[in-house]
Structures are given as C-alpha cells and as structure tokens.
Design a protein around this motif. Structure first.
Motif, PDB file in Angstrom:
ATOM      1  N   LEU A   1       3.293  53.133 -70.471  1.00 48.22           N
ATOM      2  CA  LEU A   1       4.166  53.871 -71.378  1.00 48.22           C
ATOM      3  C   LEU A   1       5.602  53.788 -70.885  1.00 48.22           C
ATOM      4  CD1 LEU A   1       3.397  57.210 -73.076  1.00 48.22           C
ATOM      5  CD2 LEU A   1       5.580  56.962 -71.890  1.00 48.22           C
TER       6      LEU A   1
ATOM      7  N   ARG B   1       5.456  55.771 -78.730  1.00 49.37           N
ATOM      8  CA  ARG B   1       5.472  54.765 -77.663  1.00 49.37           C
ATOM      9  C   ARG B   1       4.175  53.955 -77.759  1.00 49.37           C
ATOM     10  NH1 ARG B   1       9.701  56.781 -77.971  1.00 49.37           N
ATOM     11  NH2 ARG B   1      10.851  57.988 -76.399  1.00 49.37           N
TER      12      ARG B   1
ATOM     13  N   TYR C   1      -1.508  61.036 -70.083  1.00 50.07           N
ATOM     14  CA  TYR C   1      -0.803  59.759 -69.951  1.00 50.07           C
ATOM     15  C   TYR C   1      -1.877  58.687 -69.824  1.00 50.07           C
ATOM     16  CZ  TYR C   1       3.825  61.837 -69.330  1.00 50.07           C
ATOM     17  OH  TYR C   1       5.017  62.494 -69.523  1.00 50.07           O
TER      18      TYR C   1
ATOM     19  N   ASP D   1       8.708  55.379 -70.739  1.00 49.08           N
ATOM     20  CA  ASP D   1       9.382  56.659 -70.974  1.00 49.08           C
ATOM     21  C   ASP D   1      10.615  56.791 -70.089  1.00 49.08           C
ATOM     22  OD1 ASP D   1       7.988  56.841 -68.627  1.00 49.08           O
ATOM     23  OD2 ASP D   1       7.042  58.776 -69.062  1.00 49.08           O
TER      24      ASP D   1
ATOM     25  N   THR E   1      13.319  58.796 -71.765  1.00 46.78           N
ATOM     26  CA  THR E   1      12.918  60.201 -71.867  1.00 46.78           C
ATOM     27  C   THR E   1      13.090  60.881 -70.514  1.00 46.78           C
ATOM     28  OG1 THR E   1      11.222  59.433 -73.417  1.00 46.78           O
ATOM     29  CG2 THR E   1      11.114  61.730 -72.735  1.00 46.78           C
TER      30      THR E   1
ATOM     31  N   ARG F   1       6.193  63.906 -65.046  1.00 44.69           N
ATOM     32  CA  ARG F   1       5.078  63.686 -65.970  1.00 44.69           C
ATOM     33  C   ARG F   1       4.013  64.772 -65.811  1.00 44.69           C
ATOM     34  NH1 ARG F   1       3.266  57.341 -66.430  1.00 44.69           N
ATOM     35  NH2 ARG F   1       4.915  56.664 -67.874  1.00 44.69           N
TER      36      ARG F   1
ATOM     37  N   ASP G   1       5.118  60.413 -76.957  1.00 46.97           N
ATOM     38  CA  ASP G   1       5.711  60.519 -75.621  1.00 46.97           C
ATOM     39  C   ASP G   1       5.576  61.960 -75.145  1.00 46.97           C
ATOM     40  OD1 ASP G   1       7.350  60.667 -73.382  1.00 46.97           O
ATOM     41  OD2 ASP G   1       8.829  59.274 -74.184  1.00 46.97           O
TER      42      ASP G   1
ATOM     43  N   TRP H   1       9.492  59.415 -81.502  1.00 50.59           N
ATOM     44  CA  TRP H   1       8.486  60.013 -80.616  1.00 50.59           C
ATOM     45  C   TRP H   1       7.418  59.003 -80.190  1.00 50.59           C
ATOM     46  CZ3 TRP H   1       6.815  65.135 -83.515  1.00 50.59           C
ATOM     47  CH2 TRP H   1       7.919  65.999 -83.605  1.00 50.59           C
TER      48      TRP H   1
END
Length: 441
Positions: A249, A199, A241, A251, A254, A269, A208, A197
């Motif tokens: 980040l 980041r 964020y 992601d 993800t 997001r 995240d 999880w």
C-alpha cells in the motif's frame, strides 16, 4: 498510540542493552513485559449483566459471502426470474441454518460487508453484486434481515462480519468498469465517490487506513447496521493493512500529511488501526450497549524472538505484518471479544495450537474481553506435508484435541469454525459427524 510505546526500529538500536533486558525478562518469575506495548492499566468496561456472564460457550461458524464462497449459491444467478433467484437464495440459507442447528452451532458470523458493497439495505453502500451479479442492483429482499429472522427463529445468534477496508477483490479492468458504472446510482461506490481514498494493496482496491475521514466513514457503516438491525454482535476480520510482497500500500503521502508526530510509519499505521477499533467500539456501545464487538485477527500477535511478551512461535505476526496491535486492544478494553485464527495443529512446531491458545488465554486474563478460538475446519481431511495430522482419522483426532483444550481452559469461551461450506465437503464428514455427536442436541 500508548504514550510509552516505542517503535521496534528504535528498540533494535538499543543493541547490547536490549539483549540484557530480554535476558532479565526471561530469568524472572514476573510476566514478560513487551518492549513495544508495555502493559497499561486495563480500562475496565461495565461488567456484563448476569445473562451475558452465564451465556453458553460460543459454538460458531463463519459464513463467507465474498466471491460467494459459502453463500449465496452461484447457480441462483442463472435463475429464470428474480422471484426464483430469491427463493433459491433463501432456501439455501434456510437449509444451511437447519444443518448448523443440528450440529449444535449457536452463533453465525455472517459476512455482510465483503468489500465495498452491502448485504443489507444501506444508504451508504451499494448492494453487493454477489446477490444479483451487478453492483447496486436491488436483490428484492434484505439478506441480513432474512438471516436474522431465520437464525433467531432457530435460537441462534448472528454477528455481522465486516471487512473494513477492502473495496474490491481484484483490480481487473472488468471490476473497474463495474465500479465506475455505479456513479449514476444512489448510493454509488466509494471507489467513484472518493477516489482520493482509494489505494491498491494485495492486488485489491482498498481504502487508506491513515485517512481520518476513512475511519469516520467505516464507523458510519457499522453504526447504520447496529442502529437498524437486531444483530447480536459486530466483527472485523484480520484485513487491516492487507499487503502482499508484490503489492504494498502506497501511503507515503498520507503519512507525510498525518504522521508527522510519529518517528516511524509502522507506529503510525498501528495507531490508525487502534483508532478505528476504538472509534467503532465507542460508537457501538453508545448506540446499543448489548451488541458485542470483536475482532478476529491472525493468530500470532508477535513472536518471542522479537518481543519478550510474544508467543513461542515463528509465524507471521499481526503487529508487524498487518500493523494490528491486537494485544493492546484487549488490554485497553476496546473489545468485548477477540477470536484469533489458530489455524495450525498441535504438532506444527512453528505455531503450535496449544501454545497459542494458552498465550491468548493469558492475554485476556484480568480483562473483560472474552476469548473465542478460530479453528481451521478448511484444513480437515486435506493432505499436507507440513501438517499431516489433519488427515489422521478424518481429522477427528486433531479436532478433538483442539476442542478439548478449548473447553479445559477457563479463559476460552468458545470455538468458531472456518468456514461453513467446509461442513459440506466429502473430506470433512467424519469430523462433521464428530461435531454433531459432541455439540448436537
């Protein structure tokens, strides 16, 4: 995500048509309609009871515990015994509350989750190292319960302030070592329990936001506090964020896994942040309907240059920078209150205080979301080339103008000062005396 929303990327491709729409919007008498978040029908919440409707305006202050900015005192960690440390921390908090009471402050926004640790007896998070110097060490008392007892005794409300996604304030080797050492503790840090999880963003370890289990986990933390403590409210700050240019980040994986139904990562997001806010809101209302839920976002939702419904400003926008569509959260009825951080003076052309305050007042009109305004106490008395007004008459002139506006606009229900320790600084004392004369008993 609202079904009729479009990504800003797609909107830009409309070219000449977009310019025509913006032109028409500016020439009519109707309220400007956003191209990215069209105004939905407001999800009406149950009307608050009469005691809530007639409550006095919020005169609040944020009390930060991250890095011990406001509390507890750093010197308490050098105490000769745990008993003396506890005494020093408790007496410091009592002293602060006594002073706040004399200033007329009626609500304290107390940071209970500064990172991946807790300032209450949690079964999910380890104890915060701000209390003892070590993550997971029992401080010998429950700071949140102590705050509640002492504040309520003085007739003051307490909102538990959470930073939802931050796990640490830096990524230094010493921090990593401290987090890893919690593995043998109960509970251990999320850093070691769920490394998948974690980041890095903004030079910090963060969760995240795109992982559904992360949102569930954060919701469970809020639920633990709401269920077990007599808090008056819950607040999230603006760190959703929270990236920086040199530390974004990552992601991508993800997004690949969970964002396949979105044309743009930015839209996905924003949907993630909306899902968290909605989930937390519903959970709080199910557990204790009288506990208020609010968010304190950065002051600019979107600039008018990017969106006809945005404010006439040129500031960093929450919608585009932290992927927080704060305007839609109000429109959808997800919040009891919103407390935008309007940390600029009247004369700051790029983000005028009065322009933004009135813009937010318009946003909450015809909704059941109350509006509190965050004010930059931390700038008072500090020399600034771009904002010299904070120095005029010890900052009293600017502060008075802001408070006068807040009290003159019917949709604005209160003011929150950022942050508590600046009430104790030499450069703010003229302003503090002014507050005491204006708000104090």
């Amino acid at each position: 995500m609202i079904a009729c929303s479009q990504s800003f990327t797609k909107v830009k491709q409309l070219g000449v048509l977009l310019a025509g729409v913006l032109s028409l919007a500016s020439c009519t008498n109707e309220p400007a309609k956003s191209l990215v978040t069209p105004l939905p029908s407001v999800a009406k919440q149950p009307h608050p009871d009469k005691s809530r409707q007639s409550q006095e305006p919020v005169r609040g202050v944020w009390l930060a515990t991250v890095s011990r900015l406001d509390w507890p005192p750093v010197t308490s960690l050098n105490a000769s015994s745990p008993a003396i440390r506890i005494q020093q921390q408790q007496e410091a908090l009592q002293g602060k509350l006594d002073k706040l009471k004399t200033l007329g402050i009626n609500t304290v926004f107390f940071q209970v989750k500064p990172d991946g640790t807790a300032l209450w007896a949690s079964k999910i998070l380890p104890w915060s190292d701000v209390l003892t110097g070590n993550i997971g060490d029992n401080p010998g008392y429950d700071p949140l319960q102590f705050m509640l007892d002492e504040a309520h005794k003085r007739g003051m409300k307490v909102h538990a302030w959470f930073n939802p996604y931050r796990v640490s304030v830096n990524t230094k080797p010493v921090t990593i070592d401290k987090l890893n050492r919690t593995l043998s503790q109960q509970p251990a840090s999320v850093y070691v329990l769920h490394p998948d999880w974690i980041r890095t963003a903004g030079e910090r370890f963060v969760l995240d936001p795109g992982i559904p289990e992360v949102r569930d986990w954060i919701t469970s933390i809020v639920a633990e506090v709401v269920a077990n403590y007599d808090i008056d409210g819950v607040q999230f700050d603006d760190y959703f964020y929270a990236e920086s240019p040199g530390s974004v980040l990552n992601d991508s994986q993800t997004f690949k896994r969970y964002g396949q139904h979105f044309g743009a990562k930015a839209d996905w997001r924003r949907d993630n942040t909306k899902q968290l806010v909605g989930q937390v809101s519903r959970t709080i209302k199910k557990l204790k309907p009288d506990v208020e839920f609010g968010v304190s976002p950065s002051g600019v939702w979107r600039n008018h240059s990017h969106d006809a419904a945005g404010s006439h400003t040129r500031g960093a926008a929450a919608y585009d920078e932290s992927y927080a569509d704060t305007r839609s959260w109000v429109q959808l009825g997800l919040l009891d209150y919103i407390a935008p951080q309007l940390y600029w003076p009247f004369a700051r052309d790029a983000a005028r205080y009065d322009v933004l305050a009135k813009w937010w007042a318009n946003v909450v009109t015809s909704t059941n979301t109350r509006l509190y305004i965050g004010v930059a106490l931390y700038k008072v008395g500090i020399p600034s080339k771009n904002e010299p007004d904070w120095m005029v008459n010890g900052g009293v002139q600017e502060l008075q103008k802001q408070l006068d506006l807040n009290e003159s606009v019917s949709q604005i229900n209160g003011t929150i000062l950022f942050r508590e320790n600046y009430l104790n600084q030499p450069q703010t004392q003229q302003a503090v005396n002014y507050l005491k004369n204006r708000w104090g008993s």
